[in-house]
Design an enzyme around this catalytic site. Structure first.
Site, short mmCIF file in Angstrom:
data_model
loop_
_atom_site.label_atom_id
_atom_site.label_comp_id
_atom_site.label_asym_id
_atom_site.label_seq_id
_atom_site.Cartn_x
_atom_site.Cartn_y
_atom_site.Cartn_z
N TRP A 102 0.78 -1.30 -0.15
CA TRP A 102 0.02 0.08 0.19
C TRP A 102 0.71 1.13 -0.03
O TRP A 102 0.49 2.31 -0.59
CB TRP A 102 -0.98 0.01 0.86
CG TRP A 102 -1.99 -0.94 0.96
CD1 TRP A 102 -2.11 -2.25 1.60
CD2 TRP A 102 -2.96 -1.03 -0.11
NE1 TRP A 102 -3.22 -2.84 1.10
CE2 TRP A 102 -3.74 -2.27 0.03
CE3 TRP A 102 -3.24 -0.36 -1.26
CZ2 TRP A 102 -4.74 -2.64 -0.85
CZ3 TRP A 102 -4.14 -0.61 -2.09
CH2 TRP A 102 -4.91 -1.80 -1.95
N ASP A 172 -1.77 6.54 6.45
CA ASP A 172 -2.81 5.56 5.76
C ASP A 172 -3.11 4.53 6.82
O ASP A 172 -2.40 3.76 6.95
CB ASP A 172 -2.31 4.93 4.35
CG ASP A 172 -3.21 3.96 3.92
OD1 ASP A 172 -4.34 3.56 4.45
OD2 ASP A 172 -3.12 3.56 2.94
N LYS A 196 -12.69 -1.90 5.90
CA LYS A 196 -11.90 -2.82 6.72
C LYS A 196 -12.33 -2.77 8.13
O LYS A 196 -12.83 -3.78 8.76
CB LYS A 196 -10.04 -2.47 6.87
CG LYS A 196 -9.50 -2.38 5.51
CD LYS A 196 -9.95 -2.99 4.41
CE LYS A 196 -9.27 -2.89 3.19
NZ LYS A 196 -8.10 -1.98 2.61
C1 LIG Z 1 -7.48 -1.73 1.31
C2 LIG Z 1 -6.38 -0.71 1.66
C3 LIG Z 1 -6.18 0.54 0.75
C4 LIG Z 1 -7.27 0.75 -0.43
O1 LIG Z 1 -8.55 1.04 -0.15
P1 LIG Z 1 -9.59 1.25 -1.42
O2 LIG Z 1 -10.55 1.52 -0.66
O3 LIG Z 1 -9.78 0.05 -2.27
O4 LIG Z 1 -8.80 2.35 -2.25
C5 LIG Z 1 -5.03 1.20 0.99
N1 LIG Z 1 -4.45 1.28 1.98
C6 LIG Z 1 -4.60 0.30 2.84
C7 LIG Z 1 -3.65 0.44 4.07
C8 LIG Z 1 -5.62 -0.43 2.79
O5 LIG Z 1 -5.78 -1.58 3.59
#
Ligand SMILES: *Cc1c(COP(=O)(O)O)cnc(C)c1O
Length: 360
Positions: A102, A172, A196
């Site tokens: 990511w 993030d 998540k």
């Molecule tokens: C799932 C995830 C993403 C991507 O998320 P989207 O909503 O599909 O854009 C980005 N960063 C992390 C850490 C994730 O777990």
């Protein structure tokens, strides 16, 4: 009804109580005769839902004054671009710490907007650890430094908040936000996709320090401009109304259980169950440095990958699904977010011991 144990990395399990309540309210929300999905986003009913959702979120994370909370769309992936568009403020430079897939995607996206420099990386050991503070080489004139505080695929979690030396820290936190208390005051910006640990897909929450607003670069679409969205209460256009409502129910559920200190206690206990099995017999193997193991996403390997299919089949027969590891790391991965009950993790731990006995 037949609920199973869903170990998906995302979209992920939601609390059963929340789903049941949403079901009860589906056709007629609080006597209005309509579903939340059918409400005007500017009407007083939905405005009330959105306000309360934000209030509860702020309360859970004890977000200090001086921060805006935005409810946006586009997923965490759109933030990979929105962050540089909004925070560069003419500086042309941003730093990234790369600890897995990511954060790698984030820096790649940022390269379209600026000189994006890797301030630290764990690529030398296949993204299996969090680079310690001493390894961070942040340029003092960078507009911000970005990291992924929990790498969902590799299962690497920062259990400490980096000191970015006065450069705004951007995280993030998609896959572990609300899993434990967090000192938001240490950050310039935190973002998280909802699917998540917050609610259904379609909502992305951004927490941003107010002094970072108002510097969007020319050409930034208005829905991506944090200042404009903050001024419009995240309703520059139609927001993801139903995911916001669902997130609100999840926040009420978290508050009722005792908030984030209680979640931390539960999440530590759940993660310990699995890591204890992994560490006990020399059968299972975790590639991640012990100190940096994630409490949310737990990847592990069997002694021979030819056993993976049998492991997954046996798990499914026992009502445990979505355990296949991400194709990049292979093996098995158990995602055990807030909404995964202890009983689900106990069932997995018991099955792992049984499988080990059979094949060890
Ligand atoms: C799932 C995830 C993403 C991507 O998320 P989207 O909503 O599909 O854009 C980005 N960063 C992390 C850490 C994730 O777990």
């Amino acid at each position: 009804m037949n609920r199973i144990w869903n170990f998906s990395a995302g979209p992920a399990v939601l609390p059963q109580e929340v789903l049941a309540r949403a079901g009860d309210e589906m056709l007629d929300w609080h006597g209005t005769g309509v579903s939340v999905m059918e409400m005007s986003h500017r009407g007083k009913d939905f405005m009330g839902i959105a306000d309360e959702t934000e209030r509860d979120f702020r309360e859970l994370l004890a977000i200090p004054p001086g921060y805006k909370v935005l409810f946006l769309a586009g997923g965490a992936t759109l933030q990979f671009a929105a962050v540089p568009m909004n925070l560069l403020a003419g500086k042309g430079k941003a730093d990234y710490v790369v600890t897995g897939e990511w954060s790698r995607k984030a820096v790649k996206e940022a390269r379209a907007y600026c000189d994006a420099h890797v301030a630290a990386s764990s690529e030398d050991r296949s993204f299996t650890y969090a680079p310690p503070q001493e390894a961070w080489k942040v340029r003092p004139d960078a507009a911000y430094v970005h990291y992924c505080s929990n790498e969902t695929i590799g299962g690497v979690e920062f259990h400490w908040i980096p000191d970015s030396g006065g450069v705004p820290l951007v995280a993030d936190a998609s896959s572990h936000i609300l899993s434990r208390p967090l000192d938001v005051s240490k950050f310039g910006l935190i973002y998280a996709g909802a699917q998540k640990n917050i609610g259904p897909a379609g909502l992305t929450i951004v927490i941003v320090r107010e002094d970072l607003l108002g510097h969007a670069q020319k050409g930034t679409p208005s829905v991506l401009d944090y200042r404009l969205q903050a001024d419009a209460g995240s309703m520059l256009n139609t927001p993801a109304t139903y995911p916001i409502y669902m997130a609100g129910l999840v926040f009420k559920w978290l508050k009722q259980l005792g908030g984030l200190p209680e979640m931390a206690r539960r999440n530590d206990a759940k993660a310990r169950l699995l890591y204890d099995v992994i560490d006990a017999g020399g059968f299972y193997r975790s590639a991640v440095a012990r100190a940096d193991r994630s409490c949310m996403n737990i990847p592990f390997h069997l002694p021979d990958e030819r056993l993976d299919a049998e492991f997954l089949k046996g798990a499914a027969e026992r009502g445990m699904v979505q355990l296949k590891g991400h194709r990049i790391v292979g093996g098995i991965r158990a995602s055990i977010y807030n909404a995964m009950p202890l009983e689900g993790v106990q069932a997995l731990a018991a099955y792992m011991r049984e499988f080990e006995k059979r094949h060890g």
